[in-house]
Design an enzyme around this catalytic site. Structure first.
Site, PDB file in Angstrom:
ATOM      1  CG  ASP A  91      -1.933   1.110   1.207  1.00 49.89           C
ATOM      2  OD1 ASP A  91      -1.735   2.075   0.436  1.00 49.89           O
ATOM      3  OD2 ASP A  91      -2.923   1.029   1.954  1.00 49.89           O
ATOM      4  CE1 TYR A 114      -5.710  12.319 -13.837  1.00 55.29           C
ATOM      5  CE2 TYR A 114      -6.859  13.654 -15.476  1.00 55.29           C
ATOM      6  CZ  TYR A 114      -6.135  12.526 -15.143  1.00 55.29           C
ATOM      7  OH  TYR A 114      -5.833  11.598 -16.105  1.00 55.29           O
ATOM      8  CE  LYS A 137      -2.246  11.441 -13.940  1.00 52.37           C
ATOM      9  NZ  LYS A 137      -1.497  10.229 -13.555  1.00 52.37           N
ATOM     10  CB  THR A 141      -8.590   0.315 -17.941  1.00 53.37           C
ATOM     11  OG1 THR A 141      -9.665   1.267 -17.859  1.00 53.37           O
ATOM     12  CG2 THR A 141      -7.286   1.043 -18.222  1.00 53.37           C
TER      13      THR A 141
END
Length: 280
Positions: free
Chosen positions: A72, A173, A177, A208
């Site tokens: 994790d 987001y 990135k 995916t």
């Protein structure tokens, strides 16, 4: 690639799983991290399909060797443990920083919260994208860089996306990135004297498990298989001009065209540009 050792973080499903399987198909030894041990565990609490156990079964007939690490990445100690286990057993040539919990819980209490304005975003999303995914990329790179420096060769790949440069519906987001891109650029600066490369790599629309489950909402005509990016990473590793690309943002389909790599179904995805995304 039979003498190459790679590490793919977050490889129990999605892009990471595809990268791992592609590198295994090319003969590499591939270490893979993930949180979800089994398919039974994956099915609990409405989690997406995909597990380390399932990956191991799928890899059994491939020429490479897979090494599973339950990890994790929100825990730095677990991230560092994986690096120590790899160091004890061999070396590391390629690191793919892919672990990404940022797409989890996109629907909360029946509401799709992803596109909310930044002031209405839940704080956990920052923690997932920045505190876990981005931190894991830094901490894993930090842990394995000495192995690459000692060997005087290596490649670190940060999986990124156009959100680094364009608004893609979620401010956090975009921050994550953009930081992945900058991280790769600055890593490249520090690593260049040691002949180790670092890049940020943009996939296109990847088929995916989650995308296929919602295929009616996507135009899949120019999409990529999860394995496509892995074969392109293999091509990048073999590139004698790899160091000239270090520090740059690269587009998977552009590299595929340069290396004459087709997707697993023979299709050659058309490279997209910032204008393509800006125009919707």
């Amino acid at each position: 690639m039979k003498d190459v050792v790679a590490l793919v973080t977050g490889g129990s499903r999605g892009v990471g799983r595809g990268i791992a399987l592609a590198l295994l198909a090319e003969g590499a030894t591939v270490h893979v991290t993930g949180r979800t041990r089994s398919e039974a565990e994956a099915s609990l609490g409405g989690k997406r399909v995909g597990s380390l156990e399932g990956l191991e079964l799928e890899a059994a007939n491939l020429p490479g060797r897979v090494v599973i690490h339950h990890c994790d990445h929100c825990n730095d100690t677990e991230t560092e443990r994986v690096a120590e286990e790899i160091r004890a057993g061999s070396r590391l040539d390629i690191l793919v920083n892919n672990a990404w919990p940022g797409y989890e819980n996109m629907v909360e209490d029946g509401e799709f919260t992803w596109p909310r304005a930044f002031w209405d975003q839940p704080a956990w999303r920052w923690d997932a994208m920045i505190g876990t995914a981005l931190r894991a990329a830094f901490m894993m790179s930090r842990a394995v860089a000495p192995m690459m420096i000692s060997a005087q060769r290596g490649l670190i790949v940060n999986i990124s996306f156009w959100a680094a440069q364009l608004y893609e519906g979620n401010a956090i987001y975009g921050v994550a990135k953009a930081a992945a891109n900058k991280m790769a650029a600055d890593f490249a600066h520090d690593l260049r004297p040691h002949n180790v490369a670092a890049v940020a790599l943009y996939p296109g629309l990847v088929r995916t498990e989650a995308v296929l489950q919602n295929a009616e909402y996507f135009d899949l005509s120019n999409s990529e298989s999860p394995g496509f990016i892995g074969h392109v990473i293999a091509g990048l590793w073999r590139d004698p001009a790899l160091m000239s690309k270090s520090g740059h943002v690269l587009v998977t389909a552009e590299l595929a065209a340069e290396y004459d790599i087709a997707d697993v179904d023979g299709y050659r995805p058309v490279p997209l540009t910032a204008a393509d995304f800006a125009n919707g």
